[in-house]
Motif scaffolding. Structure first.
Motif, PDB file in Angstrom:
ATOM      1  N   SER A   1      41.541 -75.263  46.969  1.00  0.00           N
ATOM      2  CA  SER A   1      42.724 -74.543  47.416  1.00  0.00           C
ATOM      3  C   SER A   1      43.874 -75.529  47.557  1.00  0.00           C
ATOM      4  O   SER A   1      43.647 -76.750  47.605  1.00  0.00           O
ATOM      5  CB  SER A   1      42.471 -73.829  48.741  1.00  0.00           C
ATOM      6  N   GLY A   2      45.079 -75.008  47.616  1.00  0.00           N
ATOM      7  CA  GLY A   2      46.235 -75.846  47.913  1.00  0.00           C
ATOM      8  C   GLY A   2      47.157 -76.152  46.754  1.00  0.00           C
ATOM      9  O   GLY A   2      48.170 -76.820  46.939  1.00  0.00           O
ATOM     10  N   GLY A   3      46.843 -75.682  45.566  1.00  0.00           N
ATOM     11  CA  GLY A   3      47.740 -75.934  44.446  1.00  0.00           C
ATOM     12  C   GLY A   3      49.026 -75.137  44.587  1.00  0.00           C
ATOM     13  O   GLY A   3      49.189 -74.317  45.485  1.00  0.00           O
ATOM     14  N   GLY A   4      49.960 -75.403  43.682  1.00  0.00           N
ATOM     15  CA  GLY A   4      51.218 -74.668  43.715  1.00  0.00           C
ATOM     16  C   GLY A   4      52.285 -75.350  42.908  1.00  0.00           C
ATOM     17  O   GLY A   4      52.013 -76.249  42.103  1.00  0.00           O
TER      18      GLY A   4
ATOM     19  N   TRP B   1      31.211 -78.158  39.723  1.00  0.00           N
ATOM     20  CA  TRP B   1      32.671 -78.120  39.606  1.00  0.00           C
ATOM     21  C   TRP B   1      33.217 -76.869  40.270  1.00  0.00           C
ATOM     22  O   TRP B   1      32.592 -75.805  40.254  1.00  0.00           O
ATOM     23  CB  TRP B   1      33.085 -78.095  38.130  1.00  0.00           C
ATOM     24  N   GLY B   2      34.420 -77.014  40.803  1.00  0.00           N
ATOM     25  CA  GLY B   2      35.147 -75.849  41.260  1.00  0.00           C
ATOM     26  C   GLY B   2      35.835 -75.158  40.093  1.00  0.00           C
ATOM     27  O   GLY B   2      35.783 -75.631  38.956  1.00  0.00           O
ATOM     28  N   GLN B   3      36.503 -74.068  40.392  1.00  0.00           N
ATOM     29  CA  GLN B   3      37.153 -73.283  39.342  1.00  0.00           C
ATOM     30  C   GLN B   3      38.509 -73.857  38.960  1.00  0.00           C
ATOM     31  O   GLN B   3      39.083 -73.466  37.941  1.00  0.00           O
ATOM     32  CB  GLN B   3      37.313 -71.823  39.794  1.00  0.00           C
ATOM     33  N   GLY B   4      39.032 -74.761  39.748  1.00  0.00           N
ATOM     34  CA  GLY B   4      40.305 -75.400  39.448  1.00  0.00           C
ATOM     35  C   GLY B   4      41.474 -74.748  40.174  1.00  0.00           C
ATOM     36  O   GLY B   4      41.453 -73.556  40.472  1.00  0.00           O
ATOM     37  N   THR B   5      42.484 -75.557  40.450  1.00  0.00           N
ATOM     38  CA  THR B   5      43.697 -75.056  41.077  1.00  0.00           C
ATOM     39  C   THR B   5      44.895 -75.673  40.354  1.00  0.00           C
ATOM     40  O   THR B   5      44.901 -76.876  40.071  1.00  0.00           O
ATOM     41  CB  THR B   5      43.722 -75.364  42.589  1.00  0.00           C
ATOM     42  N   GLN B   6      45.875 -74.853  40.065  1.00  0.00           N
ATOM     43  CA  GLN B   6      47.018 -75.305  39.275  1.00  0.00           C
ATOM     44  C   GLN B   6      48.020 -76.054  40.152  1.00  0.00           C
ATOM     45  O   GLN B   6      48.410 -75.569  41.223  1.00  0.00           O
ATOM     46  CB  GLN B   6      47.716 -74.114  38.615  1.00  0.00           C
ATOM     47  N   VAL B   7      48.435 -77.205  39.658  1.00  0.00           N
ATOM     48  CA  VAL B   7      49.524 -77.964  40.275  1.00  0.00           C
ATOM     49  C   VAL B   7      50.630 -78.102  39.237  1.00  0.00           C
ATOM     50  O   VAL B   7      50.384 -78.592  38.132  1.00  0.00           O
ATOM     51  CB  VAL B   7      49.051 -79.352  40.743  1.00  0.00           C
ATOM     52  N   THR B   8      51.809 -77.653  39.584  1.00  0.00           N
ATOM     53  CA  THR B   8      52.952 -77.743  38.687  1.00  0.00           C
ATOM     54  C   THR B   8      54.086 -78.480  39.385  1.00  0.00           C
ATOM     55  O   THR B   8      54.490 -78.097  40.485  1.00  0.00           O
ATOM     56  CB  THR B   8      53.438 -76.348  38.255  1.00  0.00           C
TER      57      THR B   8
END
Length: 120
Positions: free
Chosen positions: A7-10, A110-117
């Motif tokens: 969690s925590g991407g954005g 592995w986790g499912q991934g979180t997007q960081v932009t």
């Protein structure tokens, strides 16, 4: 069954900060290594930072001095504090853990991934 959830991407502007968190379900096993990888379009997945059990963290050269990894063994969590973000940090970030079931039996999850932009 081991579950890994990030969690925590954005979206953040260049120079900004984000904190990623990862929690691993269940506490009936030993988590050997916890870490973060990332993958951007057209590139291979690469190590960002990781920590073994009771060892010092290691970082990719590109993030040294800007990112900090920390783990809480009691909570089965690993966080990644990302400061001074750059557009080239844009990627999907994955949490990876290595679980030790026995001396010679280790498995990665592995986790499912979180997007960081990071916008310029």
């Amino acid at each position: 069954q081991v579950q890994v959830e990030e969690s925590g991407g954005g979206l953040v502007q260049a120079g900004g900060s984000l904190r990623l968190s990862c929690v691993v379900s269940s506490s009936t096993f030993d988590i050997n290594t916890m870490g973060w990888y990332r993958q951007s379009p057209g590139k291979q997945r690469e190590l960002v930072a990781q920590m073994g059990l009771g060892t010092s963290p290691n970082y990719a050269d590109s993030v040294k001095g800007r990112f900090t990894i920390s783990r809480d063994n009691a909570k089965n969590t690993v966080d990644l504090q990302m400061n001074s973000l750059k557009p080239e940090d844009t990627a999907i970030y994955y949490c990876r853990v290595i679980v030790r079931y026995s001396r010679d039996n280790l498995r990665q999850y592995w986790g499912q991934g979180t997007q960081v932009t990071v916008s310029s």
